[in-house]
Design a protein around this motif. Sequence first.
Motif, PDB file in Angstrom:
ATOM      1  N   LEU A 212      76.393-166.065 -98.326  1.00  0.00           N
ATOM      2  CA  LEU A 212      76.327-164.726 -98.919  1.00  0.00           C
ATOM      3  C   LEU A 212      77.143-164.679-100.199  1.00  0.00           C
ATOM      4  O   LEU A 212      78.285-165.154-100.241  1.00  0.00           O
ATOM      5  N   GLU A 213      76.557-164.124-101.246  1.00  0.00           N
ATOM      6  CA  GLU A 213      77.276-163.911-102.484  1.00  0.00           C
ATOM      7  C   GLU A 213      77.811-162.485-102.505  1.00  0.00           C
ATOM      8  O   GLU A 213      77.099-161.544-102.169  1.00  0.00           O
ATOM      9  N   ASN A 214      79.053-162.326-102.903  1.00  0.00           N
ATOM     10  CA  ASN A 214      79.674-161.005-102.907  1.00  0.00           C
ATOM     11  C   ASN A 214      79.235-160.194-104.119  1.00  0.00           C
ATOM     12  O   ASN A 214      79.312-160.657-105.250  1.00  0.00           O
ATOM     13  N   ILE A 215      78.777-158.997-103.864  1.00  0.00           N
ATOM     14  CA  ILE A 215      78.370-158.086-104.926  1.00  0.00           C
ATOM     15  C   ILE A 215      79.406-156.981-105.018  1.00  0.00           C
ATOM     16  O   ILE A 215      79.625-156.228-104.066  1.00  0.00           O
ATOM     17  N   SER A 216      80.068-156.890-106.162  1.00  0.00           N
ATOM     18  CA  SER A 216      81.129-155.902-106.305  1.00  0.00           C
ATOM     19  C   SER A 216      80.695-154.700-107.114  1.00  0.00           C
ATOM     20  O   SER A 216      81.448-153.772-107.306  1.00  0.00           O
ATOM     21  N   LEU A 320      68.182-177.979-105.045  1.00  0.00           N
ATOM     22  CA  LEU A 320      69.088-177.146-105.830  1.00  0.00           C
ATOM     23  C   LEU A 320      68.852-175.667-105.569  1.00  0.00           C
ATOM     24  O   LEU A 320      69.135-174.820-106.422  1.00  0.00           O
ATOM     25  N   ALA A 321      68.337-175.347-104.383  1.00  0.00           N
ATOM     26  CA  ALA A 321      67.947-173.964-104.087  1.00  0.00           C
ATOM     27  C   ALA A 321      69.113-172.996-104.207  1.00  0.00           C
ATOM     28  O   ALA A 321      68.920-171.826-104.550  1.00  0.00           O
ATOM     29  N   GLU A 322      70.343-173.455-103.960  1.00  0.00           N
ATOM     30  CA  GLU A 322      71.489-172.553-104.030  1.00  0.00           C
ATOM     31  C   GLU A 322      71.744-172.053-105.445  1.00  0.00           C
ATOM     32  O   GLU A 322      72.424-171.049-105.646  1.00  0.00           O
ATOM     33  N   LEU A 323      71.202-172.728-106.437  1.00  0.00           N
ATOM     34  CA  LEU A 323      71.396-172.300-107.819  1.00  0.00           C
ATOM     35  C   LEU A 323      70.333-171.314-108.270  1.00  0.00           C
ATOM     36  O   LEU A 323      70.478-170.678-109.323  1.00  0.00           O
ATOM     37  N   ASN A 324      69.260-171.185-107.490  1.00  0.00           N
ATOM     38  CA  ASN A 324      68.179-170.283-107.868  1.00  0.00           C
ATOM     39  C   ASN A 324      68.673-168.846-107.958  1.00  0.00           C
ATOM     40  O   ASN A 324      69.352-168.348-107.063  1.00  0.00           O
ATOM     41  N   GLY A 325      68.306-168.172-109.026  1.00  0.00           N
ATOM     42  CA  GLY A 325      68.670-166.780-109.187  1.00  0.00           C
ATOM     43  C   GLY A 325      70.044-166.549-109.767  1.00  0.00           C
ATOM     44  O   GLY A 325      70.388-165.411-110.091  1.00  0.00           O
ATOM     45  N   LEU A 326      70.863-167.607-109.903  1.00  0.00           N
ATOM     46  CA  LEU A 326      72.131-167.433-110.598  1.00  0.00           C
ATOM     47  C   LEU A 326      71.854-167.144-112.076  1.00  0.00           C
ATOM     48  O   LEU A 326      70.780-167.445-112.594  1.00  0.00           O
ATOM     49  N   VAL A 327      72.830-166.589-112.753  1.00  0.00           N
ATOM     50  CA  VAL A 327      72.680-166.253-114.164  1.00  0.00           C
ATOM     51  C   VAL A 327      73.341-167.359-114.988  1.00  0.00           C
ATOM     52  O   VAL A 327      74.577-167.463-114.994  1.00  0.00           O
ATOM     53  N   PRO A 328      72.565-168.220-115.657  1.00  0.00           N
ATOM     54  CA  PRO A 328      73.162-169.318-116.420  1.00  0.00           C
ATOM     55  C   PRO A 328      73.736-168.825-117.753  1.00  0.00           C
ATOM     56  O   PRO A 328      73.079-168.088-118.491  1.00  0.00           O
ATOM     57  N   TYR A 329      74.958-169.208-118.032  1.00  0.00           N
ATOM     58  CA  TYR A 329      75.565-168.989-119.337  1.00  0.00           C
ATOM     59  C   TYR A 329      75.777-170.367-119.970  1.00  0.00           C
ATOM     60  O   TYR A 329      76.649-171.124-119.543  1.00  0.00           O
ATOM     61  N   VAL A 330      74.975-170.682-120.975  1.00  0.00           N
ATOM     62  CA  VAL A 330      75.054-171.976-121.643  1.00  0.00           C
ATOM     63  C   VAL A 330      76.044-171.862-122.795  1.00  0.00           C
ATOM     64  O   VAL A 330      75.900-170.990-123.666  1.00  0.00           O
ATOM     65  N   LYS A 370      82.161-161.229-111.732  1.00  0.00           N
ATOM     66  CA  LYS A 370      82.891-160.710-110.580  1.00  0.00           C
ATOM     67  C   LYS A 370      82.132-160.938-109.279  1.00  0.00           C
ATOM     68  O   LYS A 370      82.732-161.174-108.223  1.00  0.00           O
ATOM     69  N   ALA A 371      80.807-160.887-109.355  1.00  0.00           N
ATOM     70  CA  ALA A 371      79.989-161.081-108.160  1.00  0.00           C
ATOM     71  C   ALA A 371      79.810-162.554-107.813  1.00  0.00           C
ATOM     72  O   ALA A 371      79.221-162.880-106.784  1.00  0.00           O
ATOM     73  N   GLY A 372      80.313-163.450-108.650  1.00  0.00           N
ATOM     74  CA  GLY A 372      80.148-164.889-108.386  1.00  0.00           C
ATOM     75  C   GLY A 372      78.722-165.362-108.569  1.00  0.00           C
ATOM     76  O   GLY A 372      78.293-166.322-107.934  1.00  0.00           O
ATOM     77  N   ARG A 373      77.972-164.709-109.462  1.00  0.00           N
ATOM     78  CA  ARG A 373      76.564-165.042-109.650  1.00  0.00           C
ATOM     79  C   ARG A 373      76.300-165.847-110.915  1.00  0.00           C
ATOM     80  O   ARG A 373      75.152-166.049-111.294  1.00  0.00           O
ATOM     81  N   ALA A 374      77.342-166.338-111.575  1.00  0.00           N
ATOM     82  CA  ALA A 374      77.156-167.053-112.838  1.00  0.00           C
ATOM     83  C   ALA A 374      77.110-168.559-112.614  1.00  0.00           C
ATOM     84  O   ALA A 374      77.776-169.102-111.727  1.00  0.00           O
ATOM     85  N   LEU A 375      76.304-169.228-113.431  1.00  0.00           N
ATOM     86  CA  LEU A 375      76.273-170.683-113.520  1.00  0.00           C
ATOM     87  C   LEU A 375      76.708-171.018-114.943  1.00  0.00           C
ATOM     88  O   LEU A 375      75.927-170.887-115.890  1.00  0.00           O
ATOM     89  N   TYR A 403      87.664-165.646-112.563  1.00  0.00           N
ATOM     90  CA  TYR A 403      86.396-165.489-111.830  1.00  0.00           C
ATOM     91  C   TYR A 403      86.140-166.767-111.025  1.00  0.00           C
ATOM     92  O   TYR A 403      85.314-167.606-111.405  1.00  0.00           O
ATOM     93  N   PRO A 404      86.837-166.950-109.919  1.00  0.00           N
ATOM     94  CA  PRO A 404      86.821-168.245-109.220  1.00  0.00           C
ATOM     95  C   PRO A 404      85.557-168.546-108.424  1.00  0.00           C
ATOM     96  O   PRO A 404      85.369-169.689-108.008  1.00  0.00           O
ATOM     97  N   ASP A 405      84.692-167.563-108.182  1.00  0.00           N
ATOM     98  CA  ASP A 405      83.558-167.775-107.282  1.00  0.00           C
ATOM     99  C   ASP A 405      82.298-168.268-107.995  1.00  0.00           C
ATOM    100  O   ASP A 405      81.234-168.349-107.374  1.00  0.00           O
ATOM    101  N   ASN A 406      82.388-168.563-109.279  1.00  0.00           N
ATOM    102  CA  ASN A 406      81.216-168.978-110.033  1.00  0.00           C
ATOM    103  C   ASN A 406      81.114-170.495-110.116  1.00  0.00           C
ATOM    104  O   ASN A 406      82.118-171.206-110.065  1.00  0.00           O
TER     105      ASN A 406
END
Length: 839
Positions: A212-216, A320-330, A370-375, A403-406
């Motif tokens: 579960l990813e935390n949504i704040s 790599l399914a766990e990375l699906n839907g994350l928001v990539p910041y290149v 903050k939600a830990g949704r970044a790649l 932001y330690p959860d990313n």
Amino acid sequence: MSTDHACAAVAVLGARQGSGVFLGRTILTCSHVIGDNPRSPVRVAHPNHPGTRRYTVAWRSRSLDAALLTPDDSLLRAWHQDARASSTDTRSPLPGCEIVGFPDIQRYDDGAKLDTDHFTGTVLPSAGLIRRELTFEFDRPPADESPEGPSPLAGLSGAPVFAGGNLLGIVRSVRTGRGLRRVTCVPLTLLTEDESFRQVYRLLHQEPVFRLENISGAHPEDPPHEREYAHALRAAYRKTKIFGLDELGKPDTEWDLDTAYLSLEAQSTGDRTARTPQRIDSLLTARPRVLLRGDAGAGKTTLVWWLASHAAAGTLGPGLAELNGLVPYVVPLRTLRAQGRSFPGPAQLPTASRLMIDEAPDGWAGRVLKAGRALILVDGLDEVSQDDREDAHTWLSDLLARYPDNRCIVTSRPLAVDPGWLGSEGFEELRLLPMRNGDIQSFVTAWHRAARLSTSDPHEEISELERDLAHQFRQSPALADLARTPLLCAVICAVHRARQGFLPETRWDLYRSALNMLLGNRDKRRKIGSPEGIEMTIEEHTQLLQRIAIWQVRGGQTEFTRLQAVRQLQPALAGMERVRAQGSSDAILTHLVNRTGLLQERTDDFFQFTHRTFQDFLAAREFVEGDHIAELLLHAENPQWEDVTLLAAGHCNRRELHRLLTGLLECGTRPVLTALCAQHATYLDETLARHIRNQLRTVVPPASSDHAAQLARLGPSAIPLLPPPGELSNTHAHCTIRMLARIGGAEALEYAAGLARSAGEETAQELTDAWSSFPTAEYARDVLARLASSPYEIAIGTAERLAQLPLLADHYPVITLGGTYEGQDLYALADAVRNHQQQ
């Protein structure tokens, strides 16, 4: 996983009609929708697919009011549309949430058909705190309450509740009163805490229960912006390119990553118990923070682009399914530093790669982090200056501490930073490995698949080019050794295509093009500058590398220590004042390792050339420029020196080449090597050329497989030296056919046709076995259909060969049919056989 919520929701038809949501290939719904009999079949409908499908109850909990359904038919995987499993870690309201389901108010045709409905609102986590449930409050009354009859929201039980692109739970019940403004929901947190659910989920999916990813927090403008951001990433990173190869046009230096991407091998450099090479996909899955080291052209940037493009779109495969839907910041560090920009703060992460997209909603990047949704994808650590690397360390450490959860992946060339440079931040180091022969063949297939999609010439024979190049790689270990990185393999594919199927016969021009790209133009085209504070021209790079290369060849070494390399550089630097003024010998060596792509650290303090061929190429140039041709001739009979001698011929001017060829003729033991060296000559004295041909005739026709392989290196020029086909003995004929198969091409096919007209059974079988080395239809028509004798058997394993069978059937008493065929291929064969029998 996708933010397209409608694709994730389904209608569940059990004891009553309800809704549900995909979790992997299973469906989550409410227990009360199923009814009391868990063995009763459940039908499931999807708005984008006709009809219904049958599912079975795999798990249910009446206390949680939840059930998990599994498909009876494995083909139902085509319906699969994941949603990102999440939880809320705040008691504050989450606005901009959404429910997608199949309520009664969306029935039409007298209730016979269903359609989805979308409801927006706010999740009130604290409203159901005691009962550990979520409460969803609609933004506006969804329907008028009816004092009699079913609720207009009946059928919404089991519907997914989303916050942005995140699945928080499923609807359990609609509260009466309040104008139907609230529904209660089962949070996913309760499911992941249930042991029976975890066991069933693991059994059905062959993997642990979803994390579960935390949504704040959420924002109503975030979901549409994330969809636009994903599209922008796709547009920016769907193609990769070769930098610095001047002779190729744009179509040959760019190709689509969807079709040309290849998952490479890598290994952990820190954990000694996990150093077995694995595909990078599997290694990245279990490692949230990775420092990925790789040599120049090893595929680091390509991997970053591919991950960014597909993670945002939710199209990464199971590995790599766990990375699906994350928001990539290149974060392309070379671009930032070239533009004089500082390291980005949280709000600047989305703009670091300068995507073509509207400005993000205020605070969006912060909410994602903050939600830990970044790649976070930091590309090119080695491409910032030495002084800036410590600033980069501080920037990245501070960002991840906040932001330690990313997830975070940082790429670098091998020696840019010390081992364990990011170890205190929890990074594990991985190293991309050279491609194996099988990887090269896969890359060739993928590259040409992409070429077919991009070609504008309907007459271009891409498939023929692919077969020819794959054959050259199989037959030439030296060529395969040059293609161990995706960059150089792509260079070879592109040059081969640009020259209509031909690579330089001696490989010399190919090496020179690649060297020029790696030693000068590539970094310049990528606008990197001089991160180590050292600037050198192509010629200056070459002069220094030559000194190391010739020392290695003379000593029969393939590796060297830093001290040994420095000792070779010092005499050269004594005559290179401009380079010497920029740094010590040790600093110059580090620059050569980091920037040229030609040297790599194999183990601690042991280095080697990334490609042995480049070592030989550079050593050969030093032998010629240093007037050491006599030294080459002393080693003419040593197989270890053969490539160096051959490559030296390409560096020779007319006078030097005459000297080299004359010395090889006098040696008399290497006629093929002499002839290969002569192929470098723009002008060759006729008397010398005649002596070389006469010496070569002493080993023609080939009398063994080894001789056949040696002569095949001469290419089509060896064929005119052969006697007429009818004059060959059986042994010579068999070895000649093997030589022709290695050479390929029109001249080889013509000579093989002459052999067919006089072939006995054994020679006919040898010609049959060589079929795969030539164009299928032409060889069948000109060679196999003209055999003077019937061979023992023929193997048919492709549709293309199958189509030639009517032409060949009379020649072969035994035909072995294998492979997979379409129905039309077999029907066409049956018709052709009937027509053939009637003639």
